[in-house]
Design a protein around this motif. Structure first.
Motif, PDB file in Angstrom:
ATOM      1  N   ARG A 222     -37.918  18.927 -10.970  1.00  0.00           N
ATOM      2  CA  ARG A 222     -37.380  18.903  -9.610  1.00  0.00           C
ATOM      3  C   ARG A 222     -36.106  19.733  -9.507  1.00  0.00           C
ATOM      4  N   LEU A 223     -35.261  19.650 -10.547  1.00  0.00           N
ATOM      5  CA  LEU A 223     -34.031  20.447 -10.559  1.00  0.00           C
ATOM      6  C   LEU A 223     -34.360  21.932 -10.423  1.00  0.00           C
ATOM      7  N   GLN A 224     -35.379  22.386 -11.132  1.00  0.00           N
ATOM      8  CA  GLN A 224     -35.749  23.800 -11.077  1.00  0.00           C
ATOM      9  C   GLN A 224     -36.336  24.179  -9.723  1.00  0.00           C
ATOM     10  N   GLU A 225     -37.108  23.288  -9.146  1.00  0.00           N
ATOM     11  CA  GLU A 225     -37.709  23.584  -7.853  1.00  0.00           C
ATOM     12  C   GLU A 225     -36.662  23.649  -6.752  1.00  0.00           C
ATOM     13  N   ARG A 226     -35.608  22.826  -6.872  1.00  0.00           N
ATOM     14  CA  ARG A 226     -34.575  22.781  -5.825  1.00  0.00           C
ATOM     15  C   ARG A 226     -33.554  23.900  -5.984  1.00  0.00           C
ATOM     16  N   ALA A 227     -33.415  24.445  -7.172  1.00  0.00           N
ATOM     17  CA  ALA A 227     -32.394  25.472  -7.422  1.00  0.00           C
ATOM     18  C   ALA A 227     -32.673  26.718  -6.582  1.00  0.00           C
ATOM     19  N   ARG A 228     -31.627  27.329  -6.086  1.00  0.00           N
ATOM     20  CA  ARG A 228     -31.755  28.535  -5.263  1.00  0.00           C
ATOM     21  C   ARG A 228     -31.135  29.760  -5.922  1.00  0.00           C
ATOM     22  N   GLU A 229     -30.194  29.560  -6.842  1.00  0.00           N
ATOM     23  CA  GLU A 229     -29.507  30.687  -7.464  1.00  0.00           C
ATOM     24  C   GLU A 229     -29.770  30.782  -8.966  1.00  0.00           C
ATOM     25  N   GLN A 230     -29.563  29.678  -9.689  1.00  0.00           N
ATOM     26  CA  GLN A 230     -29.698  29.773 -11.136  1.00  0.00           C
ATOM     27  C   GLN A 230     -29.945  28.414 -11.761  1.00  0.00           C
ATOM     28  N   VAL A 231     -30.510  28.451 -12.958  1.00  0.00           N
ATOM     29  CA  VAL A 231     -30.652  27.276 -13.818  1.00  0.00           C
ATOM     30  C   VAL A 231     -30.032  27.636 -15.159  1.00  0.00           C
ATOM     31  N   ARG A 232     -29.226  26.716 -15.704  1.00  0.00           N
ATOM     32  CA  ARG A 232     -28.559  26.965 -16.982  1.00  0.00           C
ATOM     33  C   ARG A 232     -28.900  25.837 -17.953  1.00  0.00           C
ATOM     34  N   TRP A 233     -29.138  26.219 -19.210  1.00  0.00           N
ATOM     35  CA  TRP A 233     -29.527  25.251 -20.234  1.00  0.00           C
ATOM     36  C   TRP A 233     -28.616  25.345 -21.452  1.00  0.00           C
ATOM     37  N   LEU A 234     -28.328  24.203 -22.041  1.00  0.00           N
ATOM     38  CA  LEU A 234     -27.920  24.113 -23.441  1.00  0.00           C
ATOM     39  C   LEU A 234     -29.106  23.457 -24.138  1.00  0.00           C
ATOM     40  N   ASP A 235     -29.805  24.213 -24.958  1.00  0.00           N
ATOM     41  CA  ASP A 235     -31.086  23.768 -25.515  1.00  0.00           C
ATOM     42  C   ASP A 235     -30.984  23.673 -27.032  1.00  0.00           C
ATOM     43  N   ARG A 236     -31.174  22.476 -27.551  1.00  0.00           N
ATOM     44  CA  ARG A 236     -31.037  22.260 -28.984  1.00  0.00           C
ATOM     45  C   ARG A 236     -32.014  21.176 -29.431  1.00  0.00           C
ATOM     46  N   PRO A 237     -32.351  21.131 -30.732  1.00  0.00           N
ATOM     47  CA  PRO A 237     -33.206  20.062 -31.229  1.00  0.00           C
ATOM     48  C   PRO A 237     -32.416  18.750 -31.329  1.00  0.00           C
ATOM     49  N   PRO A 238     -33.100  17.635 -31.562  1.00  0.00           N
ATOM     50  CA  PRO A 238     -34.553  17.504 -31.744  1.00  0.00           C
ATOM     51  C   PRO A 238     -35.298  17.562 -30.411  1.00  0.00           C
ATOM     52  N   TYR A 239     -36.609  17.928 -30.491  1.00  0.00           N
ATOM     53  CA  TYR A 239     -37.452  18.038 -29.305  1.00  0.00           C
ATOM     54  C   TYR A 239     -38.487  16.916 -29.318  1.00  0.00           C
ATOM     55  N   TYR A 240     -38.693  16.336 -28.142  1.00  0.00           N
ATOM     56  CA  TYR A 240     -39.580  15.174 -28.036  1.00  0.00           C
ATOM     57  C   TYR A 240     -40.763  15.416 -27.106  1.00  0.00           C
ATOM     58  N   SER A 241     -40.787  16.529 -26.411  1.00  0.00           N
ATOM     59  CA  SER A 241     -41.849  16.773 -25.442  1.00  0.00           C
ATOM     60  C   SER A 241     -43.162  17.106 -26.137  1.00  0.00           C
ATOM     61  N   ALA A 242     -44.258  16.762 -25.481  1.00  0.00           N
ATOM     62  CA  ALA A 242     -45.588  17.101 -25.985  1.00  0.00           C
ATOM     63  C   ALA A 242     -45.874  18.567 -25.699  1.00  0.00           C
ATOM     64  N   PRO A 243     -46.837  19.183 -26.431  1.00  0.00           N
ATOM     65  CA  PRO A 243     -47.180  20.590 -26.185  1.00  0.00           C
ATOM     66  C   PRO A 243     -47.513  20.879 -24.722  1.00  0.00           C
ATOM     67  N   ALA A 244     -48.176  19.949 -24.054  1.00  0.00           N
ATOM     68  CA  ALA A 244     -48.512  20.154 -22.635  1.00  0.00           C
ATOM     69  C   ALA A 244     -47.253  20.243 -21.782  1.00  0.00           C
ATOM     70  N   ASP A 245     -46.227  19.474 -22.143  1.00  0.00           N
ATOM     71  CA  ASP A 245     -44.965  19.522 -21.392  1.00  0.00           C
ATOM     72  C   ASP A 245     -44.278  20.868 -21.577  1.00  0.00           C
ATOM     73  N   PHE A 246     -44.310  21.406 -22.806  1.00  0.00           N
ATOM     74  CA  PHE A 246     -43.726  22.730 -23.043  1.00  0.00           C
ATOM     75  C   PHE A 246     -44.466  23.798 -22.237  1.00  0.00           C
ATOM     76  N   ARG A 247     -45.795  23.697 -22.197  1.00  0.00           N
ATOM     77  CA  ARG A 247     -46.576  24.685 -21.432  1.00  0.00           C
ATOM     78  C   ARG A 247     -46.262  24.582 -19.945  1.00  0.00           C
ATOM     79  N   ALA A 248     -46.125  23.357 -19.440  1.00  0.00           N
ATOM     80  CA  ALA A 248     -45.805  23.168 -18.025  1.00  0.00           C
ATOM     81  C   ALA A 248     -44.429  23.737 -17.697  1.00  0.00           C
ATOM     82  N   GLN A 249     -43.479  23.516 -18.604  1.00  0.00           N
ATOM     83  CA  GLN A 249     -42.138  24.060 -18.383  1.00  0.00           C
ATOM     84  C   GLN A 249     -42.153  25.581 -18.363  1.00  0.00           C
ATOM     85  N   GLU A 250     -42.876  26.186 -19.295  1.00  0.00           N
ATOM     86  CA  GLU A 250     -42.941  27.639 -19.340  1.00  0.00           C
ATOM     87  C   GLU A 250     -43.585  28.192 -18.065  1.00  0.00           C
ATOM     88  N   HIS A 251     -44.605  27.516 -17.572  1.00  0.00           N
ATOM     89  CA  HIS A 251     -45.266  27.957 -16.340  1.00  0.00           C
ATOM     90  C   HIS A 251     -44.303  27.867 -15.154  1.00  0.00           C
TER      91      HIS A 251
END
Length: 318
Positions: free
Chosen positions: A122-151
């Motif tokens: 929802r955060l990404q859908e509502r954003a109008r200018e930019q999205v910023r991440w600090l991305d680090r392990p550990p990761y808990y999402s399932a492969p389908a969640d990663f694919r959905a995020q990439e899409h």
């Protein structure tokens, strides 16, 4: 600090030549280093701006190496201090957020990992200018969640949304994550890497953020949804500080079209071979090897031969 202490960088080659030749003009330096004269002139200007090279008439001489080392160590200490300050600020903000979660509505706990995924989308859908991440392990999402995020990210970037991500250095040790990072960089994501990140953080414009304050100890438990507030502005400032400290990562354009000669040079570079050794092994002139190595470093977005070897290996070029 300019990379004058890295022997295979342009600045390192020119500075080393200055120390060997004592006093020299830019033409002699170009011959000695195998670099083009315009490159040598640019490097000399950079060195002079930092008082690492002194000009007398048409000749140049190097500043004392102990001075260069002292400056490099001072800058490294300053960089470490900035990281510690950023980490301390995040720790303070975390405790402030926990205290604020009860009586105030600007901070709300996220009870379940599934809720965090929905809020991230929802955060990404509502954003109008930019999205910023600090991305680090550990990761808990399932492969389908990663694919959905990439899409989702690919679609939103195509719509003009700007993405900036700072990854932890562990990204280089995870082939799937590294491949995903490389794909998104090729599609327009701006990527930087920092040795360590203290938290997971997603910022959407300046009105909402998702914070995972203790990913190592508590996983996704304790995640927080933060709305527009002084706390959110402080988190935004922390991200910008870490962004300036991160190392930019660039994607290789047309990497699958890499020439066999360049592939051989990369292989020897990754094995630690010097320019002279590569030239002898491949029956090339040293000048040609220096030129190709410089081009490969630029193409791989690397500043050292070691980084180039890592990048090339991770992208399947070796």
């Amino acid at each position: 600090m300019l990379d004058v202490l890295v022997p295979d960088s342009d600045h390192g080659r020119v500075y080393r030549a200055l120390t060997v030749l004592a006093r020299s003009d830019h033409r002699r330096l170009a011959e000695h280093t195998g670099l083009p004269e315009p490159t040598v002139e640019r490097v000399l200007a950079d060195l002079a701006e930092r008082d690492l090279a002194l000009r007398t008439g048409a000749c140049w001489e190097a500043a004392p190496p102990d001075r260069v080392l002292s400056m490099a160590l001072a800058e490294e200490e300053d960089r470490r201090a900035q990281l510690w300050r950023a980490g301390a600020e995040l720790d303070r903000l975390h405790h402030q957020a926990k205290a604020a979660a009860g009586p105030f509505r600007t901070v709300a706990p996220v009870e379940h990992p599934e809720t965090l995924l929905r809020l991230t989308a929802r955060l990404q859908e509502r954003a109008r200018e930019q999205v910023r991440w600090l991305d680090r392990p550990p990761y808990y999402s399932a492969p389908a969640d990663f694919r959905a995020q990439e899409h989702t990210q690919t679609r939103r970037m195509a719509e003009g949304l700007r993405y900036r991500t700072v990854y932890g250095q562990a990204v280089y040790g995870d082939p799937e994550l590294f491949a995903a990072m490389t794909r998104m960089a090729a599609r327009g994501e701006q990527v930087r890497v920092l040795a360590e990140l203290p938290v997971k953080l997603t910022l959407g414009d300046e009105d909402v953020a998702l914070l995972v304050p203790e990913p190592d100890r508590a996983g996704l438990e304790g995640a927080l949804l933060i709305h527009a507030s002084p706390l959110l502005r402080a988190l935004s400032a922390v991200f910008e500080t870490l962004w300036t400290l991160g190392m930019p990562v660039t994607e290789v354009a047309g990497e699958h079209d890499l020439r066999e000669q360049d592939r051989a040079i990369l292989t020897l570079m990754a094995a630690g071979a010097t320019d002279d050794a590569i030239a002898r092994r491949l029956d090339l002139s040293r000048r040609t090897v220096v030129r190709r190595v410089t081009a490969l470093l630029d193409r791989l977005g690397a500043t050292t031969r070691f980084q180039a070897g890592v990048q090339a290996a991770k992208r399947g070029l070796l």
